[in-house]
Write a protein that holds these residues in place. Sequence first.
Motif, mmCIF file in Angstrom:
data_model
loop_
_atom_site.group_PDB
_atom_site.id
_atom_site.type_symbol
_atom_site.label_atom_id
_atom_site.label_comp_id
_atom_site.label_asym_id
_atom_site.label_seq_id
_atom_site.Cartn_x
_atom_site.Cartn_y
_atom_site.Cartn_z
ATOM 1 N N TYR A 1 22.288 19.330 -49.775
ATOM 2 C CA TYR A 1 23.097 18.921 -50.919
ATOM 3 C C TYR A 1 22.429 17.767 -51.665
ATOM 4 N N VAL A 2 21.850 16.836 -50.919
ATOM 5 C CA VAL A 2 21.182 15.682 -51.537
ATOM 6 C C VAL A 2 19.980 16.149 -52.361
ATOM 7 N N VAL A 3 19.172 17.038 -51.794
ATOM 8 C CA VAL A 3 18.006 17.552 -52.518
ATOM 9 C C VAL A 3 18.442 18.277 -53.782
ATOM 10 N N LEU A 4 19.464 19.124 -53.666
ATOM 11 C CA LEU A 4 19.942 19.880 -54.826
ATOM 12 C C LEU A 4 20.433 18.936 -55.928
ATOM 13 N N ALA A 5 21.184 17.917 -55.550
ATOM 14 C CA ALA A 5 21.703 16.972 -56.542
ATOM 15 C C ALA A 5 20.566 16.208 -57.212
ATOM 16 N N ALA B 1 7.681 11.925 -57.208
ATOM 17 C CA ALA B 1 7.309 11.541 -55.846
ATOM 18 C C ALA B 1 8.532 11.532 -54.933
ATOM 19 N N ALA B 2 9.639 11.007 -55.434
ATOM 20 C CA ALA B 2 10.863 10.936 -54.626
ATOM 21 C C ALA B 2 11.352 12.327 -54.259
ATOM 22 N N LEU B 3 11.271 13.269 -55.195
ATOM 23 C CA LEU B 3 11.703 14.636 -54.905
ATOM 24 C C LEU B 3 10.833 15.264 -53.827
ATOM 25 N N ALA B 4 9.523 15.061 -53.914
ATOM 26 C CA ALA B 4 8.625 15.615 -52.905
ATOM 27 C C ALA B 4 8.934 15.034 -51.527
ATOM 28 N N VAL B 5 9.210 13.738 -51.473
ATOM 29 C CA VAL B 5 9.534 13.083 -50.195
ATOM 30 C C VAL B 5 10.852 13.621 -49.644
ATOM 31 N N LEU B 6 11.858 13.772 -50.490
ATOM 32 C CA LEU B 6 13.151 14.307 -50.041
ATOM 33 C C LEU B 6 13.000 15.714 -49.468
ATOM 34 N N ILE B 7 12.206 16.535 -50.127
ATOM 35 C CA ILE B 7 11.996 17.904 -49.647
ATOM 36 C C ILE B 7 11.242 17.887 -48.325
ATOM 37 N N TYR C 1 11.609 18.424 -42.261
ATOM 38 C CA TYR C 1 11.669 17.832 -40.914
ATOM 39 C C TYR C 1 13.027 18.119 -40.270
ATOM 40 N N LEU C 2 14.097 17.927 -41.019
ATOM 41 C CA LEU C 2 15.435 18.188 -40.473
ATOM 42 C C LEU C 2 15.594 19.662 -40.111
ATOM 43 N N GLY C 3 15.029 20.545 -40.938
ATOM 44 C CA GLY C 3 15.080 21.969 -40.628
ATOM 45 C C GLY C 3 14.317 22.302 -39.364
ATOM 46 N N ALA C 4 13.212 21.598 -39.135
ATOM 47 C CA ALA C 4 12.438 21.819 -37.914
ATOM 48 C C ALA C 4 13.239 21.403 -36.679
ATOM 49 N N LEU C 5 14.006 20.317 -36.795
ATOM 50 C CA LEU C 5 14.869 19.916 -35.678
ATOM 51 C C LEU C 5 15.920 20.991 -35.406
ATOM 52 N N VAL C 6 16.476 21.550 -36.475
ATOM 53 C CA VAL C 6 17.455 22.631 -36.323
ATOM 54 C C VAL C 6 16.827 23.804 -35.576
ATOM 55 N N ALA C 7 15.615 24.192 -36.004
ATOM 56 C CA ALA C 7 14.938 25.326 -35.365
ATOM 57 C C ALA C 7 14.596 25.016 -33.920
ATOM 58 N N GLY C 8 14.131 23.812 -33.662
ATOM 59 C CA GLY C 8 13.710 23.453 -32.308
ATOM 60 C C GLY C 8 14.853 23.394 -31.315
ATOM 61 N N GLN D 1 12.187 29.568 -44.096
ATOM 62 C CA GLN D 1 11.101 28.652 -43.759
ATOM 63 C C GLN D 1 9.961 28.761 -44.765
ATOM 64 N N GLY D 2 9.586 29.979 -45.117
ATOM 65 C CA GLY D 2 8.507 30.148 -46.080
ATOM 66 C C GLY D 2 8.855 29.583 -47.444
ATOM 67 N N LEU D 3 10.091 29.802 -47.886
ATOM 68 C CA LEU D 3 10.508 29.305 -49.193
ATOM 69 C C LEU D 3 10.557 27.782 -49.215
ATOM 70 N N ALA D 4 10.867 27.173 -48.079
ATOM 71 C CA ALA D 4 10.860 25.706 -48.005
ATOM 72 C C ALA D 4 9.481 25.157 -48.358
ATOM 73 N N PHE D 5 8.443 25.821 -47.868
ATOM 74 C CA PHE D 5 7.082 25.363 -48.153
ATOM 75 C C PHE D 5 6.694 25.659 -49.602
ATOM 76 N N ILE D 6 7.203 26.750 -50.158
ATOM 77 C CA ILE D 6 6.952 27.032 -51.572
ATOM 78 C C ILE D 6 7.620 25.973 -52.447
#
Length: 364
Positions: free
Chosen positions: A272-276, A206-212, A217-224, A329-334
């Motif tokens: 980096y946090v997600v990868l770790a 569950a924690a991994l899914a939440v982190l991803i 969300y952070l990536g969406a801010l970058v794109a926006g 973006q697509g791979l993020a959802f995968i």
Amino acid sequence: MSNAANTDLTRELKNRKMVRQWLYFTALMLLCLVVVGGATRLTDSGLSITEWKPIHGVIPPLSDAAWEEELQKYRQIPEYQLINKGMSMDEFKFIFWWEWAHRFLARSLGLVFALPLAFFWVTGRLDSRIKKPLLGLLALGGLQGFIGWWMVTSGLSERVDVSHYRLATHLCMAALILGLIIWVARGIAPHRDDLPPTAKSSYAGAALAVLIFIQIYLGALVAGMDAGLVFNEWPKMGEGYFPSVMWEASLGWLNVVENPAIVQFVHRTGAYVVLAAVLLHAITCWRWAPGSTHAWRATILLLLVIGQAVVGILTLLTLVQLDWALVHQGLAFIVLAFAVAHWRGLVGPLPLKDGRDHTHEVRF
């Protein structure tokens, strides 16, 4: 087991398979919708259709007069007046078709979800325990349409683009819907009868899914905010690893969500946090459940996250080139979908109606 019981079991398994296939197909359509939405954002096409017509908006302009009318409406908004003034009809058609395709695919997805849902419901093919979640998904889909228009309206009067907060809300709602689809589908799928690596492995999933999800969300801010264009080298950002010279004191902690340079830094740090976290989870799974389905899935998730990190770096280095950005973006959802599937595997499936576990010898 009696013949009647065998017949009922066969029917239940068949119905579960049909519902799963439908849900996986809707998930695939949603992934395509996200990629088209990303292209719409990256080509600055999202404001080309200035009206919300949920029903007859499905029909594009069919005559020169209709095209001129659409262009005239676009000429009234700040994006045209301040950025695209003098745009030719061909240039307008290019951005119009991206936005129209995004909306058309969204409408199609709504039908692909709603009509089979009604069929499965009426014909008694749905497990009663997933009826409310599926109705909730239908409601979220309708809400997503409203959020999409709410996002567009932010760029029609005073801005030359949409609010990055609203864009992030729109993308994260899509991520939430995808995650819920996968959760329900995996809940009625066969699972291998492997014990979780530890008693708390489901919490780790569950924690991994939440982190991803947060990273999306952070990536969406970058794109926006077009924050991906501020620094285009890696691993450093300019002269160092943190763009301290670009910190705006007047914004305070709002730099994290409103300063493009800091937003990019936070997104990098989130990666980096997600990868770790995924690496630690994979090590734990192999330590306590070597060779199990859970360990294999944790490994695949790790490989997906590594691949996503590499694609993210390439997206930066190529100045957010369209193809790399869309793959990112697509791979993020995968990655999110697989993380949710892995989490559901750690929790286990919904039991069959006779109370038995729905298990089967499958590797992945």
